[in-house]
Design an enzyme around this catalytic site. Structure first.
Site, PDB file in Angstrom:
ATOM      1  N   PRO A 206     -22.779   8.517   0.127  1.00  0.00           N
ATOM      2  CA  PRO A 206     -21.941   9.687   0.418  1.00  0.00           C
ATOM      3  C   PRO A 206     -22.534  10.965  -0.171  1.00  0.00           C
ATOM      4  O   PRO A 206     -22.233  12.068   0.275  1.00  0.00           O
ATOM      5  CB  PRO A 206     -20.609   9.355  -0.257  1.00  0.00           C
ATOM      6  CG  PRO A 206     -20.638   7.915  -0.564  1.00  0.00           C
ATOM      7  CD  PRO A 206     -22.069   7.517  -0.677  1.00  0.00           C
TER       8      PRO A 206
ATOM      9  N   GLU B 178     -19.738   1.004  -5.795  1.00  0.00           N
ATOM     10  CA  GLU B 178     -19.840   2.459  -6.003  1.00  0.00           C
ATOM     11  C   GLU B 178     -21.275   2.946  -5.808  1.00  0.00           C
ATOM     12  O   GLU B 178     -21.607   4.079  -6.144  1.00  0.00           O
ATOM     13  CB  GLU B 178     -19.371   2.805  -7.422  1.00  0.00           C
ATOM     14  CG  GLU B 178     -17.888   2.575  -7.658  1.00  0.00           C
ATOM     15  CD  GLU B 178     -17.017   3.370  -6.692  1.00  0.00           C
ATOM     16  OE1 GLU B 178     -16.163   2.752  -6.023  1.00  0.00           O
ATOM     17  OE2 GLU B 178     -17.208   4.598  -6.583  1.00  0.00           O
TER      18      GLU B 178
ATOM     19  N   ARG C  36     -33.716   5.267  19.869  1.00  0.00           N
ATOM     20  CA  ARG C  36     -33.624   5.837  21.219  1.00  0.00           C
ATOM     21  C   ARG C  36     -34.678   6.912  21.465  1.00  0.00           C
ATOM     22  O   ARG C  36     -34.940   7.279  22.603  1.00  0.00           O
ATOM     23  CB  ARG C  36     -32.237   6.390  21.497  1.00  0.00           C
ATOM     24  CG  ARG C  36     -31.848   7.609  20.678  1.00  0.00           C
ATOM     25  CD  ARG C  36     -30.412   8.024  20.941  1.00  0.00           C
ATOM     26  NE  ARG C  36     -30.218   8.536  22.274  1.00  0.00           N
ATOM     27  CZ  ARG C  36     -30.452   9.803  22.638  1.00  0.00           C
ATOM     28  NH1 ARG C  36     -30.938  10.656  21.752  1.00  0.00           N
ATOM     29  NH2 ARG C  36     -30.231  10.209  23.862  1.00  0.00           N
TER      30      ARG C  36
ATOM     31  N   ASP D 281     -30.689  15.793  25.270  1.00  0.00           N
ATOM     32  CA  ASP D 281     -29.346  15.479  24.800  1.00  0.00           C
ATOM     33  C   ASP D 281     -28.848  16.536  23.811  1.00  0.00           C
ATOM     34  O   ASP D 281     -29.567  17.473  23.486  1.00  0.00           O
ATOM     35  CB  ASP D 281     -29.303  14.075  24.202  1.00  0.00           C
ATOM     36  CG  ASP D 281     -30.229  13.934  23.011  1.00  0.00           C
ATOM     37  OD1 ASP D 281     -30.450  12.813  22.569  1.00  0.00           O
ATOM     38  OD2 ASP D 281     -30.720  14.971  22.529  1.00  0.00           O
TER      39      ASP D 281
END
Ligand SMILES: N#Cc1c(-c2ccc3ccn(Cc4cccnc4)c3c2)n[nH]c1N
Length: 242
Positions: A88, A115, A157, A172
């Site tokens: 995160p 964590e 991709r 895209d």
């Protein structure tokens, strides 16, 4: 490209064998190996975590298990690798990062849980190889596996031969700094909603202009930060007239 993923939940990575990615593996465009971190434990409980120094909630993943695992995984292939650690607290993973990763010969992903992973693991390997701590978004997941699925799909991709139509990747969202506009297909009218007439006109210039206008409108409405980040010469006179 070779991709290695180290995790305590190998089953989470099963989707890498499906569909587009599965075909890329089958045709040899992509070589993916998933490793169970617990294979490098030596205790009966196969412990991979311990309480955090300094106190606080939850557990932290122990460095010695990760060190033994990553040493073995890295040594298994001579190609230069980039270690990618989802967290995160990582730098945002972007389309630009996906393109940079697509140019790598090898990516090794370390999937944390609890964590997170003892920081000394990242610090140790950063002394001898490129290491990225990345985040796929401003929300909190339970572990790194879902992030790896996102990153691997975004990267794979872009590899030549993986997508049936190479123009898709070139055109895209984000490729020109803007969000894609709306897309339509048959029927012409669906539950009273008609396809915009310009798209059925055959006038390719008008169609291109309409699509650009819709992309600019959508981006300005939903992601004004992307508009602000465009280079000065990105918008032409017609764009500015919108
Ligand atoms: N990329 C990415 C992520 C993660 C993520 C990634 C790896 C791990 C490993 C452990 N956790 C749980 C955890 C750890 C620390 C604090 N809070 C929760 C993870 C979360 N959450 N959100 C993202 N965008």
């Amino acid at each position: 490209m070779r991709i290695d993923v180290v995790t305590i939940f190998p089953g989470y990575l099963a989707p890498l064998r499906e569909a587009l990615l599965g075909r890329a593996v089958g045709t040899g465009l992509l070589d993916i190996a998933v490793h169970d971190l617990r294979d490098w434990t030596h205790d009966v409980h196969q412990a991979v975590d311990d309480a955090p120094y300094g106190g606080g909630p939850g557990m932290v993943m122990r460095p010695h298990v990760w060190g033994e695992a990553l040493d073995d995984v890295l040594a298994a292939d001579p190609r230069p690798a980039r270690l990618v650690v989802p967290t995160p607290a990582g730098r945002p993973f972007t389309q630009a990062a996906a393109h940079a990763y697509a140019a790598q010969e090898r990516l090794v992903f370390a999937c944390g849980r609890y964590e997170g992973i003892d920081q000394r693991v990242v610090d140790h390997y950063a002394a001898s190889m490129p290491v990225d701590e990345i985040s796929i978004g401003d929300y909190v997941l339970v572990g790194g596996e879902v992030a790896v699925l996102v990153v691997v799909e975004a990267v794979a991709r872009l590899l030549p031969g993986v997508l049936g139509n190479p123009r898709s990747a070139a055109e895209d969202s984000f490729s020109d700094g803007l969000l894609e506009g709306p897309a339509y297909t048959r029927p012409e009218v669906w539950r009273g909603h008609a396809v915009p007439e310009v798209l059925r006109s055959g006038n390719h210039g008008a169609i291109a202009r309409w699509r650009r206008d819709r992309a600019l409108e959508r981006t300005a409405e939903r992601r004004p930060d992307l508009i602000a980040a465009l280079p000065p010469d990105a918008l032409d006179e017609a764009d500015r007239a919108l």
